[in-house]
Enzyme design. Structure first.
Site, PDB file in Angstrom:
ATOM      1  N   LYS A  13    -137.206  12.119 -65.922  1.00 53.79           N
ATOM      2  CA  LYS A  13    -137.750  12.365 -67.266  1.00 53.79           C
ATOM      3  C   LYS A  13    -138.179  11.042 -67.904  1.00 53.79           C
ATOM      4  CE  LYS A  13    -133.896  14.267 -68.700  1.00 53.79           C
ATOM      5  NZ  LYS A  13    -133.101  14.088 -67.453  1.00 53.79           N
ATOM      6  N   ARG A  88    -130.322  19.639 -75.496  1.00 53.16           N
ATOM      7  CA  ARG A  88    -129.461  19.685 -74.313  1.00 53.16           C
ATOM      8  C   ARG A  88    -128.691  21.002 -74.232  1.00 53.16           C
ATOM      9  NH1 ARG A  88    -129.839  14.401 -72.385  1.00 53.16           N
ATOM     10  NH2 ARG A  88    -128.248  13.963 -70.851  1.00 53.16           N
ATOM     11  N   ARG A 127    -129.874   3.727 -59.182  1.00 43.55           N
ATOM     12  CA  ARG A 127    -130.703   3.373 -60.342  1.00 43.55           C
ATOM     13  C   ARG A 127    -130.184   2.114 -61.041  1.00 43.55           C
ATOM     14  NH1 ARG A 127    -131.560   7.432 -65.297  1.00 43.55           N
ATOM     15  NH2 ARG A 127    -129.284   7.450 -65.228  1.00 43.55           N
ATOM     16  N   ARG A 154    -125.742   1.666 -65.087  1.00 41.36           N
ATOM     17  CA  ARG A 154    -125.094   2.370 -66.196  1.00 41.36           C
ATOM     18  C   ARG A 154    -123.708   2.849 -65.784  1.00 41.36           C
ATOM     19  NH1 ARG A 154    -129.573   6.638 -68.346  1.00 41.36           N
ATOM     20  NH2 ARG A 154    -127.736   7.971 -68.313  1.00 41.36           N
ATOM     21  N   ARG A 165    -122.001  15.190 -64.827  1.00 42.58           N
ATOM     22  CA  ARG A 165    -123.255  15.358 -65.587  1.00 42.58           C
ATOM     23  C   ARG A 165    -124.086  16.509 -65.009  1.00 42.58           C
ATOM     24  NH1 ARG A 165    -125.655   9.640 -65.028  1.00 42.58           N
ATOM     25  NH2 ARG A 165    -127.412  10.417 -66.234  1.00 42.58           N
TER      26      ARG A 165
END
Ligand code: AP5
Length: 208
Positions: A13, A88, A127, A154, A165
């Protein structure tokens, strides 16, 4: 153009939003980026949000809704926006609809970037994110190509939190696909292809 981006964590996204911002100059409203900035600044909101984010859970609705309401009023959002990571859940989607109606605005599209969970786990584990501007890239990129900032991993991109998640996405966020289909604004793109191929479809769908 007012757009909501839907998709699992790591679906791409943010990556597609960056490209839309570059081409169309839309305001990029990423609730994840806004919350991470609040955590970094150690504001009251950041202190409240951090534990939820580290655990891979959703931050309480009212905290996030207040952030988005304020951001939608900003000057740069008046010509068009991309909401990335919001709504969300159904409560956030319903609130967004009523906020936009009060502003006499509406959503043009809810764009689903569709990627299977096994691909997601690989992407998120590798990532890296820029500490300064939030730019994302695969591991191996140590200096942000956009602003020269430091790239880091992160806290919620660790394997155990990624699974949490994904679970939260399935139970709370995925129902929004039917919500927006019901509003006749859902558009879907296969996100498991090279970034530029995905973007070519995104662009075609949004400008059709
Ligand atoms: P948030 O920051 O919104 O995280 P997310 O939705 O989990 O999404 P990500 O940023 O992880 O992924 P993305 O889809 O943007 O993928 P990206 O482009 O980076 O939220 C974090 C937390 O904040 C939540 O867990 C929650 O606690 C809280 N929060 C946020 N919003 C909230 C809300 N509304 N309500 C309550 N709580 C909220 O890509 C991922 C990687 O893949 C990158 O390395 C990228 O380079 C790579 N990649 C991208 N596209 C491709 C491609 N086509 N091929 C190969 N690699 C690709």
């Amino acid at each position: 153009m007012n757009i909501v981006l839907l998709g699992a964590p790591g679906a791409g996204k943010g990556t597609q939003a960056q490209k839309l911002v570059e081409e169309f100059g839309l305001a990029h409203i990423s609730t994840g980026d806004l919350l991470r900035a609040a955590v970094k600044a150690q504001s009251e909101l950041g202190l409240q949000a951090k534990a939820y984010m580290d655990a891979g859970k959703l931050v309480p609705d009212q905290l996030v809704i207040n952030l988005v309401k304020e951001r939608l009023q900003a000057d740069d959002a008046q010509a068009g926006f991309i909401l990335d990571g919001f709504p969300r859940n159904t409560a956030q989607a319903v609130t967004l609809d009523s906020e936009l109606a009060a502003m006499e605005r509406n959503l043009d599209a809810a764009l689903l970037v569709d990627v299977k969970p096994d691909v997601i786990v690989k992407r998120l584990s590798s990532r890296r994110t820029c500490r300064s501007c939030g730019y994302t890239a695969p591991a191996g990129v140590d200096v942000c190509p956009r602003c020269g900032g430091e790239m880091y991993q992160r806290d919620d991109d660790k394997p155990e939190t990624i699974q949490k998640r994904l679970d939260v996405y399935q139970t709370q966020t995925a129902p929004l696909i039917e919500y927006y289909r019901g509003h006749s604004i859902l558009k879907e793109v296969d996100g498991d292809r090279p970034v530029d191929e995905v973007y070519a479809d995104v662009r075609a769908l949004l400008t059709a």
